[in-house]
Design an enzyme around this catalytic site. Structure first.
Site, PDB file in Angstrom:
ATOM      1  N   LYS A 196     -24.480  53.371 -16.728  1.00 27.63           N
ATOM      2  CA  LYS A 196     -23.618  54.319 -17.421  1.00 27.63           C
ATOM      3  C   LYS A 196     -22.236  53.707 -17.532  1.00 27.63           C
ATOM      4  O   LYS A 196     -21.533  53.548 -16.537  1.00 27.63           O
ATOM      5  CB  LYS A 196     -23.574  55.626 -16.624  1.00 27.63           C
ATOM      6  CG  LYS A 196     -22.605  56.640 -17.200  1.00 27.63           C
ATOM      7  CD  LYS A 196     -22.789  57.992 -16.561  1.00 27.63           C
ATOM      8  CE  LYS A 196     -21.757  58.967 -17.093  1.00 27.63           C
ATOM      9  NZ  LYS A 196     -21.933  60.311 -16.559  1.00 27.63           N
ATOM     10  N   LYS A 249     -26.902  54.533 -20.915  1.00 33.97           N
ATOM     11  CA  LYS A 249     -26.039  55.219 -21.874  1.00 33.97           C
ATOM     12  C   LYS A 249     -24.668  54.603 -21.939  1.00 33.97           C
ATOM     13  O   LYS A 249     -24.228  54.025 -20.961  1.00 33.97           O
ATOM     14  CB  LYS A 249     -25.968  56.710 -21.550  1.00 33.97           C
ATOM     15  CG  LYS A 249     -25.061  57.039 -20.351  1.00 33.97           C
ATOM     16  CD  LYS A 249     -25.069  58.484 -20.022  1.00 33.97           C
ATOM     17  CE  LYS A 249     -23.765  59.147 -20.368  1.00 33.97           C
ATOM     18  NZ  LYS A 249     -23.585  60.439 -19.765  1.00 33.97           N
TER      19      LYS A 249
HETATM   20  C1  PBG Z   1     -21.392  63.992 -16.340  1.00 37.32           C
HETATM   21  C2  PBG Z   1     -21.950  63.515 -17.629  1.00 37.32           C
HETATM   22  C3  PBG Z   1     -21.274  63.041 -18.764  1.00 37.32           C
HETATM   23  C4  PBG Z   1     -22.236  62.831 -19.746  1.00 37.32           C
HETATM   24  C5  PBG Z   1     -23.473  63.132 -19.182  1.00 37.32           C
HETATM   25  N1  PBG Z   1     -23.283  63.545 -17.851  1.00 37.32           N
HETATM   26  C6  PBG Z   1     -19.824  62.884 -19.028  1.00 37.32           C
HETATM   27  C7  PBG Z   1     -19.040  61.881 -18.320  1.00 37.32           C
HETATM   28  O1  PBG Z   1     -19.552  61.062 -17.553  1.00 37.32           O
HETATM   29  O2  PBG Z   1     -17.826  61.924 -18.504  1.00 37.32           O
HETATM   30  C8  PBG Z   1     -21.968  62.393 -21.148  1.00 37.32           C
HETATM   31  C9  PBG Z   1     -22.966  62.866 -22.152  1.00 37.32           C
HETATM   32  C10 PBG Z   1     -22.518  62.835 -23.578  1.00 37.32           C
HETATM   33  O3  PBG Z   1     -21.429  62.359 -23.936  1.00 37.32           O
HETATM   34  O4  PBG Z   1     -23.289  63.339 -24.395  1.00 37.32           O
HETATM   35  N2  PBG Z   1     -20.890  63.009 -15.509  1.00 37.32           N
END
Ligand code: PBG
Length: 326
Positions: A196, A249
């Site tokens: 991530k 992601k």
């Molecule tokens: C929570 C989380 C996030 C996303 C999924 N789980 C946001 C972040 O890490 O700031 C992003 C998902 C998206 O942008 O569709 N930590």
């Protein structure tokens, strides 16, 4: 062998030839729909994400029922609580919003849909970080593991098939696995956000979930988008700690990582087409710059071709209708 003996266009001449020789296909059952659920008693639209809503429990019930009817693979639930505090207490409340949503979804669709809960503290903390803070205001990795594991356990007890830790703390998968095992929940799966990046593409999500950090950013825990070897290390670590499947992601900016993680771990990989990717397609289509349906299906196909067995996408229900009707 070369032209004219070899003519790749022979296999492209008709739709039937192209279909017979296509290497990648999209299936409705590969799609996972993210859903936001909040504690208000009406559903409301999410700014910047046309068609996406923050649902109340009744709205959520309708969405999951429709998702099951459309033959989607699963849903990924995000709770948006009314109350936030420094340690994100409402994330692990047995009658918290996501816990109630899981129970409701289960009663609507039984086992027809895989119910996945996002496990993180950022929507539940008043400072908006994914873990708890130390006395200097830095995210405290080790102190965050217990609240995250208890959040995952409460989601498992509420009926989640899988928990999806998205916080990026080191050791969280092991901590969650251990708590699940000792609480008699050995069959709850862990779909970990192993790779991530600290990405600008989460912007619309953070306004939807009210989870922007009030100070600083997430670069101290989410990965540097420059890194690829580190993605493999993260993936291997999560698998060794007990993750059953992995998320990469954002998806389109990380197609190379989806391919690498899949090739180097052989684990099931899910690509997450995040909120900013959704917003880009929606706004370009709205401006008449591209064909929405074609752009959505092409991007999903690219994520699949890269090696993702499943795709988390806000376009899941619509794409499923297109795939059903084509
Ligand atoms: C929570 C989380 C996030 C996303 C999924 N789980 C946001 C972040 O890490 O700031 C992003 C998902 C998206 O942008 O569709 N930590």
């Amino acid at each position: 062998m070369e032209y004219p003996t070899v003519r790749p266009r022979r296999l492209r001449r008709t739709a039937a030839l192209r279909a017979l020789f296509s290497e990648t296909t999209l299936d409705r059952g590969d799609l996972i729909l993210p859903l936001f659920v909040h504690e208000q008693n009406r559903s409301e639209p999410v700014t910047g994400m046309p068609g996406v809503k923050r649902h109340d429990l009744d709205g959520l019930a309708v969405e999951v029922e429709q998702a099951a009817e459309l033959g989607l693979g699963g849903v990924l639930l995000f709770g948006i609580p009314n109350s936030k505090d420094a340690i994100g207490s409402s994330s692990r409340d047995e009658s918290g919003i996501v816990q109630r949503a899981l129970a409701r979804a289960r009663s609507e669709v039984g086992d027809h849909l895989v119910l996945i809960a996002d496990t993180c503290l950022c929507a539940y903390t008043d400072h908006g970080h994914c873990g708890v803070l130390d006395s200097e205001g830095q995210v405290d990795n080790d102190a965050s593991l217990e609240p995250l594991a208890l959040t995952a356990l409460s989601q498992a007890l509420a009926g989640a098939d899988m928990v999806a830790p998205s916080d990026m703390m080191d050791g969280r998968v092991a901590a969650i696995r251990q708590v699940l095992e000792s609480a008699g929940q050995p069959n709850t799966g862990i779909l970990s956000y192993a790779v991530k990046h600290a990405s600008a593409f989460y912007g619309p999500f953070r306004s939807a979930a009210g989870s922007s950090p009030s100070e600083g950013n997430r670069r101290g825990y989410q990965m540097d988008p420059a890194n690829s070897d580190e993605a493999v290390i993260e993936a291997q670590l999560d698998l060794s700690e007990g993750a059953d499947a992995l998320i990469v992601k954002p998806a389109m900016p990380s197609l190379d990582l989806i391919a690498r993680v899949r090739a180097e771990t052989l684990a099931p990989v899910s690509g997450y087409a995040v909120s900013g990717e959704y917003a880009m397609i929606e706004s370009a289509a709205e401006a008449g710059l591209l064909d929405r349906r074609e752009a959505v299906l092409e991007s999903l196909l690219a994520i699949k071709r890269a090696g993702a067995g499943s795709i988390i996408t806000y376009h899941a229900s619509e794409a499923a209708k297109w795939l059903r009707d084509q």
